[in-house]
Write an enzyme that holds these catalytic residues in place. Structure first.
Site, PDB file in Angstrom:
ATOM      1  N   ASP A 151     -16.507  27.869  -9.992  1.00  0.00           N
ATOM      2  CA  ASP A 151     -16.522  26.548 -10.633  1.00  0.00           C
ATOM      3  C   ASP A 151     -17.562  25.641  -9.995  1.00  0.00           C
ATOM      4  O   ASP A 151     -18.157  24.773 -10.653  1.00  0.00           O
ATOM      5  CB  ASP A 151     -15.169  25.850 -10.497  1.00  0.00           C
ATOM      6  CG  ASP A 151     -13.972  26.726 -10.726  1.00  0.00           C
ATOM      7  OD1 ASP A 151     -14.092  27.952 -10.576  1.00  0.00           O
ATOM      8  OD2 ASP A 151     -12.901  26.179 -11.025  1.00  0.00           O
ATOM      9  N   ALA A 152     -17.752  25.838  -8.699  1.00  0.00           N
ATOM     10  CA  ALA A 152     -18.667  24.973  -7.958  1.00  0.00           C
ATOM     11  C   ALA A 152     -20.079  25.027  -8.512  1.00  0.00           C
ATOM     12  O   ALA A 152     -20.864  24.084  -8.325  1.00  0.00           O
ATOM     13  CB  ALA A 152     -18.680  25.371  -6.487  1.00  0.00           C
TER      14      ALA A 152
END
Length: 788
Positions: A151-152
């Site tokens: 997600d980062a």
């Protein structure tokens, strides 16, 4: 038209309308978002599974802002941009609290995006983001592996890349690249071409034995690449890595799309194991697919069916109120979703998808050009401070235009008797795509036509050509006149008016330090020029300049309506003066001053309308409230001037006003709602208005709302007409729609009359800003001479 038996081509108007509907719902319910938040059905939830509003700087909201910003690129509604600016301003442009955590960097995408808008550079501060990132790079902890969950790769890398682009500092790009590669090396599966959510999934499998790749997790990556790649330097050696990664993911996503158009929560899982659709991952994939085709990374024929199936599925998940359902709650793995609940990040993904699809459809499947009225000239455009832009001579209608696609200065020659276009002449090829550069026209005594034009203040040169007297398809060579004065600013806005008593043709324009109105004259109807004279001087402090419009009152008199400042910077006033025999007069004939005593100071004119007279404006009003633009002027049979102008209240509320002189007093009144701004960068711009030059009580306006009530009609700018008496008010005027249900805006009407003909013209087509438009000139012949 269909791409397959099942999926029709989406209608771009419907795509945009649905995207706006979802955005409107989200803005209206933003403070009460907890009521609609999707929560897992498992009673053992996490601390973040609650009914509270997300912090405005949280990653969840940052994803919403990213999608909302994409919508601002295509929507005519300024409220989306204003809402985003308000979010940044009230949070003082800060990132969230955790220094190193990628989730708390994500809101920086919004700040940097807004900062790239030329009008917001001084408002949308990037300094807090820059300070945070500088501290990270200078710290020992910052050198460690930071982004250990996929997600980062949406949350942080686009911010680092965009900051590098804006600051022209490659160290931010290098840091991003190093950290991104760490995540890639740990979580990328080289066989499946997808990312594991984090390393805990490396050995896990779906029920069918296949690896677990979370749809939204890969959506974060795929959408993040679409946001980031445009900011990577084209000559950067590392760029190809990200382009290749994007294409590899797209190929796998194409293979794994479900029959219903979505992707399973676990991309490789069976549909039976994921019976409920999930929209957040699907929306990010849809956004990426559309972006990839638009930018040449994905083959149109291959990916268009994938794109359209996905959008069809997403659009069916929006309820009547505008809420997107089936968004998986906050999590870190495939999970459930619910029809009647949503999350802000899913809506952000949807808005990005709809916006990019709308761009795609306008490029590859554009709506038909509007055909309610005849196309008088293709590929034209104009501003409204050059006149005459159209004239009638020897039964021909000549229209000056400036192409928004090629930058050509052009003349359309239209036969009024046969109602057919003879031809379109290119006066100056590749001049500059800028609507300020349209030629002004003048009919010389021998019936030849003079056309004069200049660039938008970048050259101290005006250009001109003269046609043959009996053949408007044949023109002489381009000639130039070089202006001489002590400032680097060039000339702009040509206006041609002949003073019969002086035997001189005047070319009024703007030039110099603060672009004050000036003129030069010709004693041979435009063959040669000279005698530059400063005409009107600004007297408001700062970089202000009067904006004049001219109208011939009689053969020896010009009426001038003008503002004393730019609405972007000042709540300006509207003035009127008459100019005759080298002197300025009030409307009743009272002498103000001769020009021999110096240029008219703006405040020396006769004030017709008083604006707010201030430079104060809010953070979300790009222009100063209660400011005006003069946009039309005509004189009635008694030589009494009528001035049409627009009034800016806010970006979504403009008004049309009409000031009429009756021989004793001015009658200034509001006559119509003008609707929303034409585009945000110049939020005081409207669709404009035109007055009948023979009967200025006949008025034509362009608006995207009901002209009598201001009600939003949900469409584009249409043309309306009305006959307005001196005592009429907005409550008594009866507006009649001349166009309706148009695919494209109808804007900037002008009305030209001569030889018994009267023709209304306007621009129709995509209009994004003054250097980016693709308009045709539509029109209708309102009157013909009796002999025709």
């Amino acid at each position: 038209m269909k791409t397959s038996k099942e999926v029709p081509v989406p209608n771009p108007k419907e795509v945009l309308a649905l995207s706006e509907k979802v955005a409107n719902w989200q803005i209206e319910t933003f403070e009460d978002m907890g009521k609609y938040r999707a929560l897992p059905s498992d009673t053992i939830g996490k601390p973040w599974h609650n009914r509270k509003k997300h912090h405005e700087l949280d990653w969840t909201c940052a994803a919403l802002y990213a999608g909302m910003f994409e919508l601002t690129k295509v929507s005519h509604y300024p409220k989306y941009m204003n809402w985003l600016v308000g979010i940044g301003d009230q949070n003082k442009w800060n990132l969230h609290k955790r220094m190193y955590h990628a989730d708390d960097h994500a809101v920086g995408q919004l700040y940097l995006s807004l900062n790239q808008n030329i009008r917001l550079k001084t408002i949308a501060s990037i300094e807090p983001t820059k300070r945070r990132f500088d501290s990270i790079m200078q710290s020992e902890q910052g050198k460690e592996y930071q982004w250990d969950w996929c997600d980062a790769l949406f949350m942080a890398p686009p911010v680092w890349a965009r900051l590098s682009k804006i600051t022209k500092d490659s160290t931010y790009l290098e840091y991003m690249d190093t950290q991104y590669k760490m995540t890639y090396n740990e979580l990328w599966d080289p066989e499946e071409h997808l990312f594991y959510r984090d390393k805990s999934f490396l050995d896990q499998t779906e029920k069918n034995g296949k690896k677990i790749f979370w749809a939204r997790g890969n959506g974060w990556v795929f959408g993040g690449l679409a946001l980031m790649i445009p900011d990577l330097p084209k000559d950067w050696m590392g760029r190809s890595f990200y382009e290749t990664l994007f294409v590899q993911m797209a190929e796998k996503l194409k293979e794994t799309q479900r029959e219903d158009g979505t992707w399973s929560g676990g991309i490789l899982g069976n549909t039976a194991d994921y019976p409920t659709i999930e929209t957040s991952g699907t929306a990010f994939f849809t956004f990426g697919m559309a972006w990839g085709i638009n930018n040449g990374f994905l083959d149109k024929a291959t990916y268009e069916p994938v794109l359209f199936k996905a959008w069809h599925a997403l659009s069916n998940c929006v309820n009547e109120d505008g809420m997107l359902g089936y968004v998986q709650p906050i999590g870190a793995a495939p999970g459930e979703s619910f029809k009647d609940y949503t999350e802000v990040y899913g809506i952000g993904a949807f808005l990005a998808a709809g916006s990019e699809l709308y761009t795609y459809l306008n490029r590859f499947h554009p709506l038909a050009r509007d055909g309610q009225y005849q196309t008088i000239m293709e590929d034209g455009g104009w501003c409204w401070y050059q006149d005459p832009r159209a004239i009638i001579s020897q039964g021909k209608l000549l229209i000056a235009g400036l192409s928004g696609t090629s930058g050509d200065a052009r003349i359309g020659v239209y036969d009024l008797e046969s109602e057919k276009l003879d031809s379109t002449i290119v006066l100056h090829k590749n001049l500059e795509a800028d609507d300020h550069n349209v030629p002004a026209l003048y009919q010389r005594p021998d019936n030849s036509i003079l056309a004069v034009w200049a660039k938008h203040g970048s050259e101290k040169i005006h250009y001109y050509r003269i046609s043959e007297p009996d053949n408007y398809l044949s023109w002489g060579d381009i000639k130039t006149y070089e202006h001489v004065y002590d400032h680097e600013n060039g000339v702009t806005y040509m206006n041609l008016y002949y003073f019969e008593n002086e035997g001189k043709l005047y070319n009024f324009f703007r030039d110099g330090l603060t672009f004050n109105p000036a003129f030069i004259v010709s004693k041979d109807h435009g063959e040669t020029w000279g005698n530059r004279t400063h005409f009107i001087a600004n007297d408001i402090e700062g970089y202000q300049r009067p904006y004049p419009r001219y109208s011939q009152i009689d053969p020896g008199t010009i009426g001038i309506s003008y503002t004393d400042g730019h609405p972007r910077q000042f709540g300006n006033n509207v003035y009127f003066v008459a100019f005759s025999d080298g002197a300025f007069y009030k409307v009743d004939g009272t002498l103000i001053k001769p020009l021999s005593k110096g240029p008219l100071r703006a405040s020396e004119g006769e004030k017709v309308f008083a604006g707010s007279d201030t430079n104060e404006k809010s953070i979300v009003t790009e222009s100063v409230p209660y400011s005006a633009w003069t946009c039309a002027m005509a004189t009635n049979g008694n030589h009494y001037p009528h001035i049409g102008y627009t009034l800016y209240l806010n970006d979504s509320d403009h008004r049309y006003r009409l000031a009429s002189w009756d021989g004793e007093a001015w009658h200034d009144r509001e006559i119509a709602y003008a609707g929303k701004c034409l585009y945000k960068v110049e939020s005081s711009y409207t669709g404009l208005m035109a007055l009948d030059p023979e009967d200025p009580g006949k008025v034509y306006i362009s608006t995207d709302v009901d002209p009598s009530t201001g009600k939003d009609l949900g469409g584009v700018h249409e043309i309306y007409e009305a006959t307005i008496a001196q005592d009429d008010t907005i409550d008594t005027i009866k507006w009649k729609a001349m166009t309706s249900n148009s695919n494209y805006r109808n804007i900037r009407p002008i009305l030209v009359a001569n030889e018994g003909y009267k023709v209304l013209l306007w621009l129709n087509g995509p209009w994004h800003n003054y250097t980016d438009y693709d308009a045709n000139v539509l029109g209708v012949i309102l009157e013909k001479p009796n002999s025709v």
